[in-house]
Write a protein that holds these residues in place. Structure first.
Motif, PDB file in Angstrom:
ATOM      1  N   VAL A 108     -23.672   9.865 -20.640  1.00  0.00           N
ATOM      2  CA  VAL A 108     -24.334   9.215 -19.433  1.00  0.00           C
ATOM      3  C   VAL A 108     -25.244   8.457 -19.709  1.00  0.00           C
ATOM      4  O   VAL A 108     -26.208   8.864 -20.662  1.00  0.00           O
ATOM      5  CB  VAL A 108     -24.515  10.681 -18.398  1.00  0.00           C
ATOM      6  CG1 VAL A 108     -25.163  10.120 -17.170  1.00  0.00           C
ATOM      7  CG2 VAL A 108     -23.277  11.528 -18.396  1.00  0.00           C
TER       8      VAL A 108
ATOM      9  N   HIS B 279     -24.595  -0.278 -18.112  1.00  0.00           N
ATOM     10  CA  HIS B 279     -24.464   1.006 -17.357  1.00  0.00           C
ATOM     11  C   HIS B 279     -25.833   1.044 -16.558  1.00  0.00           C
ATOM     12  O   HIS B 279     -26.970   1.309 -17.191  1.00  0.00           O
ATOM     13  CB  HIS B 279     -24.017   1.929 -18.284  1.00  0.00           C
ATOM     14  CG  HIS B 279     -22.793   1.762 -19.000  1.00  0.00           C
ATOM     15  ND1 HIS B 279     -21.642   2.073 -18.249  1.00  0.00           N
ATOM     16  CD2 HIS B 279     -22.658   1.175 -20.229  1.00  0.00           C
ATOM     17  CE1 HIS B 279     -20.609   1.920 -19.162  1.00  0.00           C
ATOM     18  NE2 HIS B 279     -21.270   1.390 -20.120  1.00  0.00           N
ATOM     19  N   GLU B 280     -25.550   1.073 -15.435  1.00  0.00           N
ATOM     20  CA  GLU B 280     -26.928   1.606 -14.471  1.00  0.00           C
ATOM     21  C   GLU B 280     -26.982   3.196 -14.654  1.00  0.00           C
ATOM     22  O   GLU B 280     -26.311   4.014 -15.022  1.00  0.00           O
ATOM     23  CB  GLU B 280     -26.725   1.418 -13.153  1.00  0.00           C
ATOM     24  CG  GLU B 280     -26.619  -0.072 -12.825  1.00  0.00           C
ATOM     25  CD  GLU B 280     -27.805  -0.823 -12.975  1.00  0.00           C
ATOM     26  OE1 GLU B 280     -28.973  -0.004 -12.701  1.00  0.00           O
ATOM     27  OE2 GLU B 280     -27.916  -1.883 -13.378  1.00  0.00           O
ATOM     28  N   ARG B 281     -28.266   3.635 -14.355  1.00  0.00           N
ATOM     29  CA  ARG B 281     -28.568   5.024 -14.547  1.00  0.00           C
ATOM     30  C   ARG B 281     -27.683   5.873 -13.745  1.00  0.00           C
ATOM     31  O   ARG B 281     -27.202   5.736 -12.457  1.00  0.00           O
ATOM     32  CB  ARG B 281     -30.006   5.242 -13.893  1.00  0.00           C
ATOM     33  CG  ARG B 281     -30.484   6.640 -14.133  1.00  0.00           C
ATOM     34  CD  ARG B 281     -31.746   6.861 -13.282  1.00  0.00           C
ATOM     35  NE  ARG B 281     -32.220   8.195 -13.219  1.00  0.00           N
ATOM     36  CZ  ARG B 281     -33.356   8.610 -12.693  1.00  0.00           C
ATOM     37  NH1 ARG B 281     -34.244   7.882 -12.056  1.00  0.00           N
ATOM     38  NH2 ARG B 281     -33.820   9.991 -12.863  1.00  0.00           N
TER      39      ARG B 281
ATOM     40  N   THR C  54     -24.636   6.584 -14.578  1.00  0.00           N
ATOM     41  CA  THR C  54     -23.033   6.216 -14.766  1.00  0.00           C
ATOM     42  C   THR C  54     -22.707   6.592 -15.967  1.00  0.00           C
ATOM     43  O   THR C  54     -23.281   6.841 -16.994  1.00  0.00           O
ATOM     44  CB  THR C  54     -22.872   4.597 -14.867  1.00  0.00           C
ATOM     45  OG1 THR C  54     -23.484   3.989 -15.812  1.00  0.00           O
ATOM     46  CG2 THR C  54     -23.435   3.955 -13.162  1.00  0.00           C
TER      47      THR C  54
END
Length: 231
Positions: free
Chosen positions: A97, A34-36, A38
């Motif tokens: 998140v 997961h990218e920042r 997301t």
């Protein structure tokens, strides 16, 4: 990319498992990156797997209708979420998140339940982790109810210094583990209020603020007195 095996190896509750059980656990895992920023899980969704953090950082947050956000918990490497669903059906009570690029591993609910049945030592280890988390939650509730923002900030700075501080000639130095806005949410205050409180501590000579969220605690006893409401 993180190897799947590291997910289980870095989670303390799994250290009680024999090698063959760890192999079985790793085979059941599903890996996700997961990218920042997301969304890893959405509030209200059924919890279908135990979420293990291999790398990066996640935050569990609850939001009001007005858009105010409260960070309930921050998870780093070795932490996990979703354990309550192992005992009864559950839903995520907040959003999860990615605070930074993160690798997570998902262990399906049924696979974890099978392991718990065959390895009671894992169940005991899990209960111990839950008890520790309950104690932390009770401490947070007490802090929010009994301490004002300045006291909560002082207590948090002392905890961070104890966990990751490096003693030096002028004081104990550490880098805040998250942006100040994130830490403000953890303290149930606004970024503006936190900034003013930090500046006030710096003006009093209690701490020194440096670049890249680095803090040097110059007067730990004064900071401790502030945390206890004695100053």
């Amino acid at each position: 990319m993180v190897e799947l095996a590291s997910c289980a190896a870095d989670v303390p509750i799994f250290r009680v498992l024999p090698p063959e059980a760890l192999v079985e656990l790793n085979q059941a895992m599903r890996h996700r990156h997961h990218e920042r920023g997301t969304l890893v899980a959405r509030a209200g969704e059924p919890v279908e797997a135990l979420i293990l953090v291999a790398e990066g950082q996640l935050k569990a947050v609850r939001s009001t209708a007005g858009g105010r956000e409260q960070v309930v918990r921050v998870l780093g490497p070795g932490d996990f979420l979703g354990e309550l669903a192992l005992f009864a059906p559950a839903r995520h009570d907040g959003d999860l998140v990615a605070v930074q690029p993160s690798d997570v591993c998902l262990v399906p609910r049924q696979a974890m339940q099978d392991l718990l049945c065959r390895h009671p030592e894992l169940a005991v280890s899990l209960v111990g982790a839950l008890a520790e988390r309950l104690a932390q939650a009770e401490q947070l509730i007490a802090d929010l109810g009994l301490r004002e923002v300045g006291q909560r900030l002082a207590a948090m700075l002392l905890r961070l210094a104890e966990q990751a501080g490096t003693p030096g000639a002028d004081g104990v130095r550490f880098r805040a583990p998250a942006p100040w806005a994130e830490l403000a949410a953890r303290l149930a205050t606004t970024p503006e209020s936190l900034s003013r409180r930090l500046a006030g501590l710096a003006d009093q000579g209690v701490i020194r603020l440096e670049r890249r969220r680095t803090v040097v605690i110059l007067e730990p006893e004064r900071l401790r007195a502030l945390a206890e409401g004695a100053a």
